[in-house]
Design a protein around this motif. Sequence first.
Motif, PDB file in Angstrom:
ATOM      1  N   LEU A   6     124.115  22.984 -40.740  1.00  0.00           N
ATOM      2  CA  LEU A   6     125.362  23.137 -41.456  1.00  0.00           C
ATOM      3  C   LEU A   6     126.194  21.662 -41.548  1.00  0.00           C
ATOM      4  N   GLY A   9     124.171  19.721 -44.058  1.00  0.00           N
ATOM      5  CA  GLY A   9     124.236  20.069 -45.462  1.00  0.00           C
ATOM      6  C   GLY A   9     125.458  19.804 -46.005  1.00  0.00           C
ATOM      7  N   SER A  12     125.652  16.110 -47.033  1.00  0.00           N
ATOM      8  CA  SER A  12     124.864  15.813 -48.046  1.00  0.00           C
ATOM      9  C   SER A  12     125.454  16.362 -49.348  1.00  0.00           C
ATOM     10  N   CYS A  13     125.906  17.506 -49.533  1.00  0.00           N
ATOM     11  CA  CYS A  13     126.431  18.237 -50.776  1.00  0.00           C
ATOM     12  C   CYS A  13     127.794  17.556 -50.940  1.00  0.00           C
ATOM     13  N   SER A  61     128.063  24.671 -54.294  1.00  0.00           N
ATOM     14  CA  SER A  61     126.844  23.882 -53.657  1.00  0.00           C
ATOM     15  C   SER A  61     126.903  24.145 -51.847  1.00  0.00           C
ATOM     16  N   TYR A  62     128.243  24.440 -51.376  1.00  0.00           N
ATOM     17  CA  TYR A  62     128.486  24.681 -50.155  1.00  0.00           C
ATOM     18  C   TYR A  62     127.840  26.265 -49.902  1.00  0.00           C
ATOM     19  N   MET A  65     124.099  26.431 -49.319  1.00  0.00           N
ATOM     20  CA  MET A  65     123.425  25.991 -48.145  1.00  0.00           C
ATOM     21  C   MET A  65     122.951  27.288 -47.372  1.00  0.00           C
ATOM     22  N   THR A  68     118.964  27.977 -48.202  1.00  0.00           N
ATOM     23  CA  THR A  68     118.404  27.261 -47.024  1.00  0.00           C
ATOM     24  C   THR A  68     118.356  28.025 -45.718  1.00  0.00           C
TER      25      THR A  68
END
Length: 183
Positions: A6, A9, A12-13, A61-62, A65, A68
């Motif tokens: 998390l 992710g 990255s986002c 975008s969050y 996650m 995934t």
Amino acid sequence: MSFFFLISGFTSCSLTNPIWFVKTRLQLDQKRNNRLTVRECIRQINEQHGIRGFYKGITASYYGMAETVIHFVIYEAIKARLQERYSGDSTNWTDFLRCMVAGATSKTIATCVAYPHEVARTRLREEGTKYRSFFQTLLVVYKEEGRAGLYRGIGTQLVRQIPNTAIMMATYELVVYLFSDSH
């Protein structure tokens, strides 16, 4: 492990959202005579909204996650069942085919569950103020277009993601196998 996933992710986002935002804006640009250049697009966003403008749609975008996380949980469950069922078999090319099937199946399920975040993210990145927040966008799309609106484009997404994920997961398992001490 999931905590680190998390955090990575989220990082990255947060770091790449401006790039994806500009890409989406360029894709949505409908000026026929004068296409925006990357530089013009960046300048326009910055002039209109400042640095915060590059982060429009980041909440979607969050939420993405979750796709995934769902994918990997299902993948590991399918892989474990396949290993249990075929235990005793020596490792051969069919193991990698099973990994491809597990990857394709898990990604299909995860994409179908989480896909509305893709629609919300794209809509939030459009010019204008109709879409203001993640949940508000989902609600507007649902009210105006129904369930089909929340899943617009999913066919193309699946055609792209299923083979990609199947190959990626089998390749991952092959690399792990090749570098493990057990073979």
